[in-house]
Design an enzyme around this catalytic site. Sequence first.
Site, PDB file in Angstrom:
ATOM      1  N   SER A 154       0.850  -1.206   0.000  1.00  0.00           N
ATOM      2  CA  SER A 154       0.000   0.000   0.000  1.00  0.00           C
ATOM      3  C   SER A 154       0.874   1.241   0.000  1.00  0.00           C
ATOM      4  O   SER A 154       2.035   1.200   0.432  1.00  0.00           O
ATOM      5  CB  SER A 154      -0.860   0.001   1.265  1.00  0.00           C
ATOM      6  OG  SER A 154      -1.463   1.258   1.464  1.00  0.00           O
TER       7      SER A 154
ATOM      8  N   TYR B 253      -1.550  -0.777  10.399  1.00  0.00           N
ATOM      9  CA  TYR B 253      -1.644  -0.904   8.940  1.00  0.00           C
ATOM     10  C   TYR B 253      -0.353  -0.414   8.283  1.00  0.00           C
ATOM     11  O   TYR B 253       0.204  -1.082   7.411  1.00  0.00           O
ATOM     12  CB  TYR B 253      -2.854  -0.108   8.428  1.00  0.00           C
ATOM     13  CG  TYR B 253      -3.196  -0.377   6.976  1.00  0.00           C
ATOM     14  CD1 TYR B 253      -3.787  -1.575   6.589  1.00  0.00           C
ATOM     15  CD2 TYR B 253      -2.945   0.580   5.990  1.00  0.00           C
ATOM     16  CE1 TYR B 253      -4.116  -1.813   5.249  1.00  0.00           C
ATOM     17  CE2 TYR B 253      -3.274   0.350   4.655  1.00  0.00           C
ATOM     18  CZ  TYR B 253      -3.865  -0.849   4.298  1.00  0.00           C
ATOM     19  OH  TYR B 253      -4.179  -1.080   2.982  1.00  0.00           O
TER      20      TYR B 253
HETATM   21  N1  LIG Z   1      -8.663   0.143  -1.034  1.00  0.00           N
HETATM   22  C1  LIG Z   1      -7.528   0.803  -0.842  1.00  0.00           C
HETATM   23  O1  LIG Z   1      -7.492   2.043  -0.825  1.00  0.00           O
HETATM   24  C2  LIG Z   1      -6.230   0.056  -0.695  1.00  0.00           C
HETATM   25  C3  LIG Z   1      -5.035   0.785  -0.809  1.00  0.00           C
HETATM   26  C4  LIG Z   1      -3.826   0.132  -0.657  1.00  0.00           C
HETATM   27  C5  LIG Z   1      -3.803  -1.228  -0.410  1.00  0.00           C
HETATM   28  N2  LIG Z   1      -4.963  -1.909  -0.298  1.00  0.00           N
HETATM   29  C6  LIG Z   1      -4.856  -3.342  -0.016  1.00  0.00           C
HETATM   30  O2  LIG Z   1      -5.521  -4.078  -1.023  1.00  0.00           O
HETATM   31  C7  LIG Z   1      -5.982  -5.301  -0.484  1.00  0.00           C
HETATM   32  C8  LIG Z   1      -7.447  -5.472  -0.841  1.00  0.00           C
HETATM   33  O3  LIG Z   1      -8.192  -4.400  -0.266  1.00  0.00           O
HETATM   34  P1  LIG Z   1      -9.590  -3.888  -0.857  1.00  0.00           P
HETATM   35  O4  LIG Z   1      -9.543  -2.435  -0.909  1.00  0.00           O
HETATM   36  O5  LIG Z   1      -9.945  -4.676  -2.057  1.00  0.00           O
HETATM   37  O6  LIG Z   1     -10.550  -4.268   0.372  1.00  0.00           O
HETATM   38  P2  LIG Z   1     -11.941  -5.043   0.417  1.00  0.00           P
HETATM   39  O7  LIG Z   1     -12.819  -4.634  -0.696  1.00  0.00           O
HETATM   40  O8  LIG Z   1     -12.395  -4.856   1.816  1.00  0.00           O
HETATM   41  O9  LIG Z   1     -11.519  -6.553   0.182  1.00  0.00           O
HETATM   42  C9  LIG Z   1     -10.779  -7.264   1.128  1.00  0.00           C
HETATM   43  C10 LIG Z   1     -10.828  -8.723   0.778  1.00  0.00           C
HETATM   44  O10 LIG Z   1     -10.034  -9.438   1.727  1.00  0.00           O
HETATM   45  C11 LIG Z   1     -10.836 -10.452   2.349  1.00  0.00           C
HETATM   46  N3  LIG Z   1     -10.342 -10.627   3.710  1.00  0.00           N
HETATM   47  C12 LIG Z   1     -10.254  -9.715   4.700  1.00  0.00           C
HETATM   48  N4  LIG Z   1      -9.712 -10.267   5.786  1.00  0.00           N
HETATM   49  C13 LIG Z   1      -9.428 -11.559   5.476  1.00  0.00           C
HETATM   50  C14 LIG Z   1      -8.848 -12.640   6.184  1.00  0.00           C
HETATM   51  N5  LIG Z   1      -8.460 -12.537   7.451  1.00  0.00           N
HETATM   52  N6  LIG Z   1      -8.697 -13.805   5.533  1.00  0.00           N
HETATM   53  C15 LIG Z   1      -9.086 -13.941   4.252  1.00  0.00           C
HETATM   54  N7  LIG Z   1      -9.653 -12.974   3.546  1.00  0.00           N
HETATM   55  C16 LIG Z   1      -9.828 -11.796   4.158  1.00  0.00           C
HETATM   56  C17 LIG Z   1     -12.268  -9.916   2.241  1.00  0.00           C
HETATM   57  O11 LIG Z   1     -13.242 -10.934   2.274  1.00  0.00           O
HETATM   58  P3  LIG Z   1     -14.075 -11.296   3.609  1.00  0.00           P
HETATM   59  O12 LIG Z   1     -14.355 -10.003   4.311  1.00  0.00           O
HETATM   60  O13 LIG Z   1     -15.297 -11.991   3.130  1.00  0.00           O
HETATM   61  O14 LIG Z   1     -13.174 -12.194   4.371  1.00  0.00           O
HETATM   62  C18 LIG Z   1     -12.230  -9.302   0.859  1.00  0.00           C
HETATM   63  O15 LIG Z   1     -12.367 -10.292  -0.133  1.00  0.00           O
HETATM   64  C19 LIG Z   1      -5.711  -5.228   1.019  1.00  0.00           C
HETATM   65  O16 LIG Z   1      -4.510  -5.891   1.315  1.00  0.00           O
HETATM   66  C20 LIG Z   1      -5.545  -3.747   1.264  1.00  0.00           C
HETATM   67  O17 LIG Z   1      -4.753  -3.472   2.399  1.00  0.00           O
HETATM   68  C21 LIG Z   1      -6.174  -1.313  -0.440  1.00  0.00           C
END
Ligand SMILES: NC(=O)c1ccc[n+]([C@@H]2O[C@H](COP(=O)([O-])OP(=O)(O)OC[C@H]3O[C@@H](n4cnc5c(N)ncnc54)[C@H](OP(=O)(O)O)[C@@H]3O)[C@@H](O)[C@H]2O)c1
Length: 280
Positions: free
Chosen positions: A176, A187
């Site tokens: 990130s 985080y």
């Molecule tokens: N959105 C942003 O701005 C952003 C920026 C930088 C990095 N990221 C990174 O990108 C990745 C995806 O984020 P996103 O924005 O797509 O978030 P999201 O829409 O909330 O998706 C998160 C995914 O991870 C799963 N998950 C969460 N905790 C888990 C666990 N303990 N075991 C297995 N699965 C789990 C969730 O499914 P369930 O809840 O059903 O388990 C969901 O499929 C993350 O690593 C996040 O830190 C996001």
Amino acid sequence: MNVKRIIKRGMNEILRYMPIKKYVNTPVLYGELLKGRTALITGGSSGIGYEIARVFLRNGANVIITGRNQKKLDDISSELKKEFNDSKVIGIQLDNCNVSEMNSVFDALITNISSPIDIFVNNAGVLNKTSFGGATESDWDLVMNSDLKGPYFLTQIVAKYMIDRKIEGNILNVSSSSAVRPGLNSYHFAKNSMMNFTKGLAKELIGYGIVVNGIAPGPTATSMISNDDNINRPTSPAKRYTTPEEIANLATILVSSISRMVVGDTLFATGGCGNITFDD
Ligand SMILES: NC(=O)c1ccc[n+]([C@@H]2O[C@H](COP(=O)([O-])OP(=O)(O)OC[C@H]3O[C@@H](n4cnc5c(N)ncnc54)[C@H](OP(=O)(O)O)[C@@H]3O)[C@@H](O)[C@H]2O)c1
């Protein structure tokens, strides 16, 4: 909060709901970059992981997605199967926080697939709810277990699987823009460590022909941080959120043969957040 900050925040909220100045034409990869390959994507049931699964499918891969909720995974898998008109999608419940179950879940998975996993995307994660000054231990543990400890131990299993079978595959860690921000919460620390892990893992595995890289999204329009479809973000240097499709397209290139000489890198796709500004 001082008055200046309140006014700045209010202005940003107003700007956020102004029309988007430029039409954002997200390029969507469509081809055969990943033909015949099989990808395990953690956290594939929503947001970035879901889009990575879609673009991988569009480029010829089979996908296995994980998450904590089997019903959600089943629904998303059926949606993907419908869209891609075949059955190359599997959804399995695998909680990053349950390290003790990882071996058995992974063993059961590999007996059920017809082609070996040669792409692993460490994407699942959660955002911190508390930060320095008000941080709670349970929130710290949830973030660290989901975003760092779980990915570390699952990668250990997948790497051994690839090495044992002489699979010259790819591992992609999702970090990130928060990785390079001054560290104040779980985080920041988890994502910073993911970048460091990417380097260590790349060094450890390149001798086996396994290419490890990372991708660092900036603020991305998913339910993790945004509740609507408005991608305006006046505080970002690029003035908008990154879209999950943009991250997915880059992820596809990074795990494809195009990038085999990119080793141990983390690619920032942030619109400038984090890598050129810290306080956006
Ligand atoms: N959105 C942003 O701005 C952003 C920026 C930088 C990095 N990221 C990174 O990108 C990745 C995806 O984020 P996103 O924005 O797509 O978030 P999201 O829409 O909330 O998706 C998160 C995914 O991870 C799963 N998950 C969460 N905790 C888990 C666990 N303990 N075991 C297995 N699965 C789990 C969730 O499914 P369930 O809840 O059903 O388990 C969901 O499929 C993350 O690593 C996040 O830190 C996001």
